[in-house]
Design a protein around this motif. Structure first.
Motif, PDB file in Angstrom:
ATOM      1  N   GLU A   1      -2.558   1.685   6.742  1.00 48.45           N
ATOM      2  CA  GLU A   1      -2.181   2.760   5.809  1.00 48.45           C
ATOM      3  C   GLU A   1      -1.002   3.519   6.401  1.00 48.45           C
ATOM      4  N   MET A   2       0.093   3.537   5.686  1.00 49.38           N
ATOM      5  CA  MET A   2       1.305   4.169   6.202  1.00 49.38           C
ATOM      6  C   MET A   2       1.231   5.677   6.045  1.00 49.38           C
ATOM      7  N   THR A   3       2.293   6.350   6.493  1.00 51.50           N
ATOM      8  CA  THR A   3       2.274   7.816   6.455  1.00 51.50           C
ATOM      9  C   THR A   3       2.938   8.322   5.179  1.00 51.50           C
ATOM     10  N   PHE A   4       2.491   9.486   4.773  1.00 54.08           N
ATOM     11  CA  PHE A   4       3.017  10.089   3.554  1.00 54.08           C
ATOM     12  C   PHE A   4       4.190  11.007   3.877  1.00 54.08           C
ATOM     13  N   THR A   5       5.129  10.447   4.623  1.00 51.64           N
ATOM     14  CA  THR A   5       6.384  11.126   4.956  1.00 51.64           C
ATOM     15  C   THR A   5       7.463  10.044   4.893  1.00 51.64           C
ATOM     16  N   PRO A   6       8.731  10.435   4.743  1.00 59.71           N
ATOM     17  CA  PRO A   6       9.767   9.397   4.641  1.00 59.71           C
ATOM     18  C   PRO A   6       9.708   8.418   5.815  1.00 59.71           C
ATOM     19  N   TRP A   7       9.763   7.141   5.473  1.00 61.04           N
ATOM     20  CA  TRP A   7       9.670   6.105   6.512  1.00 61.04           C
ATOM     21  C   TRP A   7      11.007   6.032   7.260  1.00 61.04           C
ATOM     22  N   THR A   8      10.897   5.905   8.567  1.00 58.33           N
ATOM     23  CA  THR A   8      12.105   5.842   9.400  1.00 58.33           C
ATOM     24  C   THR A   8      12.419   4.382   9.754  1.00 58.33           C
ATOM     25  N   ASP A   9      13.622   4.202  10.308  1.00 51.22           N
ATOM     26  CA  ASP A   9      14.017   2.866  10.799  1.00 51.22           C
ATOM     27  C   ASP A   9      13.020   2.369  11.827  1.00 51.22           C
TER      28      ASP A   9
ATOM     29  N   ARG B   1       1.387   3.915  -3.323  1.00 51.91           N
ATOM     30  CA  ARG B   1       1.424   5.343  -3.001  1.00 51.91           C
ATOM     31  C   ARG B   1       2.635   5.718  -2.154  1.00 51.91           C
ATOM     32  N   PHE B   2       3.355   4.707  -1.698  1.00 51.83           N
ATOM     33  CA  PHE B   2       4.408   4.986  -0.724  1.00 51.83           C
ATOM     34  C   PHE B   2       5.819   4.730  -1.230  1.00 51.83           C
ATOM     35  N   PHE B   3       5.953   4.332  -2.472  1.00 46.66           N
ATOM     36  CA  PHE B   3       7.287   4.001  -2.974  1.00 46.66           C
ATOM     37  C   PHE B   3       8.265   5.147  -2.736  1.00 46.66           C
ATOM     38  N   LYS B   4       7.772   6.371  -2.917  1.00 41.69           N
ATOM     39  CA  LYS B   4       8.702   7.505  -2.810  1.00 41.69           C
ATOM     40  C   LYS B   4       9.128   7.793  -1.376  1.00 41.69           C
ATOM     41  N   TYR B   5       8.454   7.203  -0.409  1.00 46.64           N
ATOM     42  CA  TYR B   5       8.818   7.446   0.993  1.00 46.64           C
ATOM     43  C   TYR B   5       9.689   6.336   1.583  1.00 46.64           C
ATOM     44  N   MET B   6       9.906   5.280   0.792  1.00 50.87           N
ATOM     45  CA  MET B   6      10.687   4.143   1.280  1.00 50.87           C
ATOM     46  C   MET B   6      12.114   4.220   0.765  1.00 50.87           C
ATOM     47  N   ARG B   7      12.998   3.511   1.487  1.00 52.93           N
ATOM     48  CA  ARG B   7      14.337   3.368   0.946  1.00 52.93           C
ATOM     49  C   ARG B   7      14.362   2.229  -0.066  1.00 52.93           C
ATOM     50  N   ARG B   8      15.482   2.070  -0.717  1.00 50.71           N
ATOM     51  CA  ARG B   8      15.556   1.178  -1.868  1.00 50.71           C
ATOM     52  C   ARG B   8      15.125  -0.265  -1.588  1.00 50.71           C
TER      53      ARG B   8
END
Ligand SMILES: [Fe+2]
Length: 233
Positions: A108-116, A140-147
């Motif tokens: 389960e990933m984090t609910f903050t913008p994903w970093t490199d 649930r994480f689309f908004k935290y990922m880049r395109r």
């Protein structure tokens, strides 16, 4: 073969089922929806306990459930929904949290913008050979990922799990079906926590997919998804 790859049916271990009776009720609901195999995936958070402590607690919860048997569904595989943190790839005992009999690790990933760094770490884990990463309820994480993040992770062989609710909700159903058609979803889970506010809803997923693509498509997905469990260590 219908598999619930993500749910919280073990009693008293996390914010899912609170007691054995509730677990049995959840299993009965899952069975009624055609589910034959359940991956029991309680939350694992490295800040709270070690993998060893978690596994002991999970085993105790499972034993207490089995003692109340026969259960509506007997094929229960023990796993975990592992909360990601930066540096998790160096955690000792991470492999112990893979789904029983497989290399699958539900993360389960984090609910903050994903970093490199995070994306690199996912790819490293995926390339290690010991783990097949499956990202939990990726919707649930689309908004935290880049395109292009999703495509990049998919190209690294990282598997995606979505919740059945992604297909059941009107505002997300179209996207869910499109992703399924395009092979971007490898497994689904009900993520059920209880019988009232977060019950299993696999039937709604099946209905939406069958209505759009037909029962043959649905069965093909169910079979290919279930084949992930054959990935014996
Ligand atoms: Fe969950």
């Amino acid at each position: 073969m219908r598999v619930d790859f993500h749910c919280h049916i073990l009693p008293g271990i996390d914010d899912g089922s609170s007691c054995v009776e509730e677990s049995i009720e959840l299993l009965a609901m899952q069975k009624k929806q055609g589910i034959e195999t359940v991956a029991a995936t309680p939350h694992f958070n490295a800040e709270r306990r070690s993998p060893r402590e978690f596994i002991e607690k999970r085993q105790a919860a499972y034993e207490s459930l089995k003692q109340a048997g026969p259960l509506p569904i007997e094929d229960i595989r023990l796993g975990a929904e592992v909360r990601y943190y930066s540096g998790i790839s160096r955690m000792s005992g991470l492999e112990e949290l893979r789904l029983e009999g497989t290399k699958l690790l539900l993360l389960e990933m984090t609910f903050t913008p994903w970093t490199d760094y995070m994306e690199r770490e996912l790819c490293e884990l995926s390339c290690s050979g010991d783990i097949i990463l499956m990202l939990a309820h990726i919707e649930r994480f689309f908004k935290y990922m880049r395109r292009n993040t999703l495509e990049e992770l998919l190209s690294q062989g990282i598997l995606m799990q979505t919740n059945t609710g992604f297909f059941a909700e009107r505002k997300t159903c179209r996207k869910a079906l499109r992703m399924l058609r395009d092979g971007m979803i490898h497994a689904v889970g009900t993520d059920c926590h209880n019988t009232v506010t977060r019950p299993p809803d696999y039937d709604l997923f099946e209905k939406a997919v069958t209505k759009k693509f037909g029962s043959g498509f649905f069965e093909d997905f169910a079979v290919s998804s279930a084949s992930l469990l054959e990935d014996n260590i």
